[in-house]
Design a protein around this motif. Structure first.
Motif, PDB file in Angstrom:
ATOM      1  N   ARG A  48      53.727  43.633  51.206  1.00  0.00           N
ATOM      2  CA  ARG A  48      52.327  43.347  50.890  1.00  0.00           C
ATOM      3  C   ARG A  48      51.894  42.065  51.604  1.00  0.00           C
ATOM      4  N   HIS A  49      50.939  42.209  52.482  1.00  0.00           N
ATOM      5  CA  HIS A  49      50.372  41.049  53.163  1.00  0.00           C
ATOM      6  C   HIS A  49      48.866  41.057  52.917  1.00  0.00           C
ATOM      7  N   TYR A  50      48.354  39.968  52.380  1.00  0.00           N
ATOM      8  CA  TYR A  50      46.956  39.914  51.960  1.00  0.00           C
ATOM      9  C   TYR A  50      46.093  39.143  52.948  1.00  0.00           C
ATOM     10  N   THR A  51      44.878  39.638  53.140  1.00  0.00           N
ATOM     11  CA  THR A  51      43.864  38.839  53.821  1.00  0.00           C
ATOM     12  C   THR A  51      43.187  37.988  52.752  1.00  0.00           C
ATOM     13  N   VAL A  52      42.749  36.802  53.145  1.00  0.00           N
ATOM     14  CA  VAL A  52      42.195  35.856  52.172  1.00  0.00           C
ATOM     15  C   VAL A  52      40.774  35.474  52.566  1.00  0.00           C
ATOM     16  N   ALA A  98      40.725  36.682  42.807  1.00  0.00           N
ATOM     17  CA  ALA A  98      40.508  38.111  42.586  1.00  0.00           C
ATOM     18  C   ALA A  98      41.366  38.889  43.575  1.00  0.00           C
ATOM     19  N   ILE A  99      42.224  39.768  43.068  1.00  0.00           N
ATOM     20  CA  ILE A  99      43.114  40.556  43.911  1.00  0.00           C
ATOM     21  C   ILE A  99      42.647  42.007  43.899  1.00  0.00           C
ATOM     22  N   HIS A 100      42.390  42.540  45.101  1.00  0.00           N
ATOM     23  CA  HIS A 100      41.959  43.927  45.239  1.00  0.00           C
ATOM     24  C   HIS A 100      42.614  44.524  46.480  1.00  0.00           C
ATOM     25  N   GLU A 101      43.371  45.602  46.310  1.00  0.00           N
ATOM     26  CA  GLU A 101      44.009  46.291  47.423  1.00  0.00           C
ATOM     27  C   GLU A 101      44.796  45.293  48.264  1.00  0.00           C
ATOM     28  N   GLN A 102      44.339  45.042  49.508  1.00  0.00           N
ATOM     29  CA  GLN A 102      45.062  44.143  50.414  1.00  0.00           C
ATOM     30  C   GLN A 102      44.367  42.792  50.581  1.00  0.00           C
ATOM     31  N   GLY A 103      43.430  42.479  49.713  1.00  0.00           N
ATOM     32  CA  GLY A 103      42.660  41.257  49.895  1.00  0.00           C
ATOM     33  C   GLY A 103      42.656  40.355  48.677  1.00  0.00           C
ATOM     34  N   LEU A 104      42.531  39.057  48.944  1.00  0.00           N
ATOM     35  CA  LEU A 104      42.380  38.048  47.901  1.00  0.00           C
ATOM     36  C   LEU A 104      41.049  37.345  48.111  1.00  0.00           C
ATOM     37  N   ASP A 105      40.219  37.315  47.084  1.00  0.00           N
ATOM     38  CA  ASP A 105      39.004  36.504  47.092  1.00  0.00           C
ATOM     39  C   ASP A 105      39.279  35.283  46.229  1.00  0.00           C
ATOM     40  N   ILE A 106      39.248  34.120  46.844  1.00  0.00           N
ATOM     41  CA  ILE A 106      39.617  32.881  46.162  1.00  0.00           C
ATOM     42  C   ILE A 106      38.385  32.000  46.039  1.00  0.00           C
ATOM     43  N   PHE A 107      38.016  31.696  44.799  1.00  0.00           N
ATOM     44  CA  PHE A 107      36.842  30.868  44.534  1.00  0.00           C
ATOM     45  C   PHE A 107      37.299  29.451  44.217  1.00  0.00           C
ATOM     46  N   LEU A 108      36.812  28.511  45.014  1.00  0.00           N
ATOM     47  CA  LEU A 108      37.254  27.121  44.942  1.00  0.00           C
ATOM     48  C   LEU A 108      36.324  26.268  44.090  1.00  0.00           C
ATOM     49  N   ASP A 109      36.898  25.195  43.585  1.00  0.00           N
ATOM     50  CA  ASP A 109      36.142  24.204  42.825  1.00  0.00           C
ATOM     51  C   ASP A 109      35.013  23.644  43.691  1.00  0.00           C
ATOM     52  N   SER A 110      33.871  23.415  43.089  1.00  0.00           N
ATOM     53  CA  SER A 110      32.729  22.876  43.840  1.00  0.00           C
ATOM     54  C   SER A 110      33.000  21.468  44.366  1.00  0.00           C
ATOM     55  N   LYS A 111      34.018  20.801  43.827  1.00  0.00           N
ATOM     56  CA  LYS A 111      34.358  19.450  44.274  1.00  0.00           C
ATOM     57  C   LYS A 111      35.124  19.447  45.594  1.00  0.00           C
ATOM     58  N   VAL A 112      35.569  20.598  46.062  1.00  0.00           N
ATOM     59  CA  VAL A 112      36.313  20.670  47.325  1.00  0.00           C
ATOM     60  C   VAL A 112      35.381  20.297  48.470  1.00  0.00           C
ATOM     61  N   ILE A 126      39.010  21.980  53.540  1.00  0.00           N
ATOM     62  CA  ILE A 126      39.140  23.425  53.727  1.00  0.00           C
ATOM     63  C   ILE A 126      40.249  23.795  54.715  1.00  0.00           C
ATOM     64  N   PRO A 127      40.357  23.141  55.892  1.00  0.00           N
ATOM     65  CA  PRO A 127      41.443  23.519  56.821  1.00  0.00           C
ATOM     66  C   PRO A 127      42.837  23.378  56.205  1.00  0.00           C
ATOM     67  N   ALA A 128      43.041  22.336  55.402  1.00  0.00           N
ATOM     68  CA  ALA A 128      44.351  22.149  54.764  1.00  0.00           C
ATOM     69  C   ALA A 128      44.613  23.252  53.742  1.00  0.00           C
ATOM     70  N   ILE A 129      43.580  23.634  52.992  1.00  0.00           N
ATOM     71  CA  ILE A 129      43.724  24.708  52.011  1.00  0.00           C
ATOM     72  C   ILE A 129      44.036  26.030  52.706  1.00  0.00           C
ATOM     73  N   GLU A 130      43.321  26.306  53.791  1.00  0.00           N
ATOM     74  CA  GLU A 130      43.568  27.532  54.539  1.00  0.00           C
ATOM     75  C   GLU A 130      44.981  27.564  55.100  1.00  0.00           C
TER      76      GLU A 130
END
Length: 221
Positions: free
Chosen positions: A114-118, A78-92, A97-101
């Protein structure tokens, strides 16, 4: 909205009254949600949720993130303004998580200016209704009504009637990269006149006008 080079739209964009709009895409995926290489590529289906306008530059940048392996664990962005909300698979798993980040830290500066917070969350938070994302009911509806995530990739028949447009798009993207690399090589070596005249480059075969021609393919360079 321009057509992505690596993503296949699964349907027309959806407009949600009083909530964010969204598009469902699919692509080939070689990694599982924990970033492990799979023996065989699968089909990944994911959702991009956005406000009134989805900037085509964001999709192009998202394709660049995809090539870095950033999308494998993702079900919805989900992209809104300067932020990204990222919903991950429940299998993660928590250990992944550290590698994904780390991957997304590189890709948050998606394009000039444009620089986004995640913010990461699991799809479990949506289904359990514990999410603090303001549009979580919309996300829940999207997840419930679409088979997001990985699924077996069914290869089409090799005859013309069964030609696969998604595979064609991926091949065309590879072709564009191939031709661009040759163009850059010509410039560096100062032998652009060879490609313009159709003559062979030294020690290489001539580059054809189209490497992946097929009568049923709608993708064009």
């Amino acid at each position: 909205m321009s057509t992505p080079a690596l993503f296949h739209p699964e349907s027309d964009p959806v407009t949600v009254v009083g909530g964010p709009d969204y598009v469902i895409y699919s692509c080939l995926q070689w990694q599982d949600p924990n970033l492990r290489l799979m023996a065989q590529a699968a089909k990944q289906t994911f959702c991009v949720m956005h406000g009134d306008y989805l900037d085509h530059r964001f999709i192009t940048a998202l394709e660049r993130a995809y090539l870095r392996g950033a999308l494998a664990p993702v079900k919805l962005i989900a992209i809104h303004e300067q932020g990204l909300d990222i919903f991950l698979d429940s299998k993660v798993s928590s250990s992944t998580i550290p590698a994904i980040e780390a991957i997304w830290e590189i890709d948050t500066h998606l394009y000039s200016g444009r620089h986004y917070t995640v913010a990461f969350a699991s799809e479990d938070e949506i289904y359990s209704e514990r999410s603090d994302y303001p549009f979580w009911p919309v996300v829940k509806e999207v997840m419930a009504s679409n088979a997001l995530g990985l699924s077996p990739y069914v290869l089409a028949s090799l005859d013309e009637d069964g030609f696969d447009e998604n595979l064609c798009a991926a091949l065309r993207a590879l072709e564009r990269t191939h031709l661009r690399v040759w163009g850059e090589l010509d410039m560096k070596l100062g032998i652009a006149e060879h490609s313009q005249s159709g003559a062979s480059l030294p020690n290489h075969e001539p580059v054809p006008a189209s490497c992946f021609e097929h009568p049923n393919c709608s993708e064009k360079i």
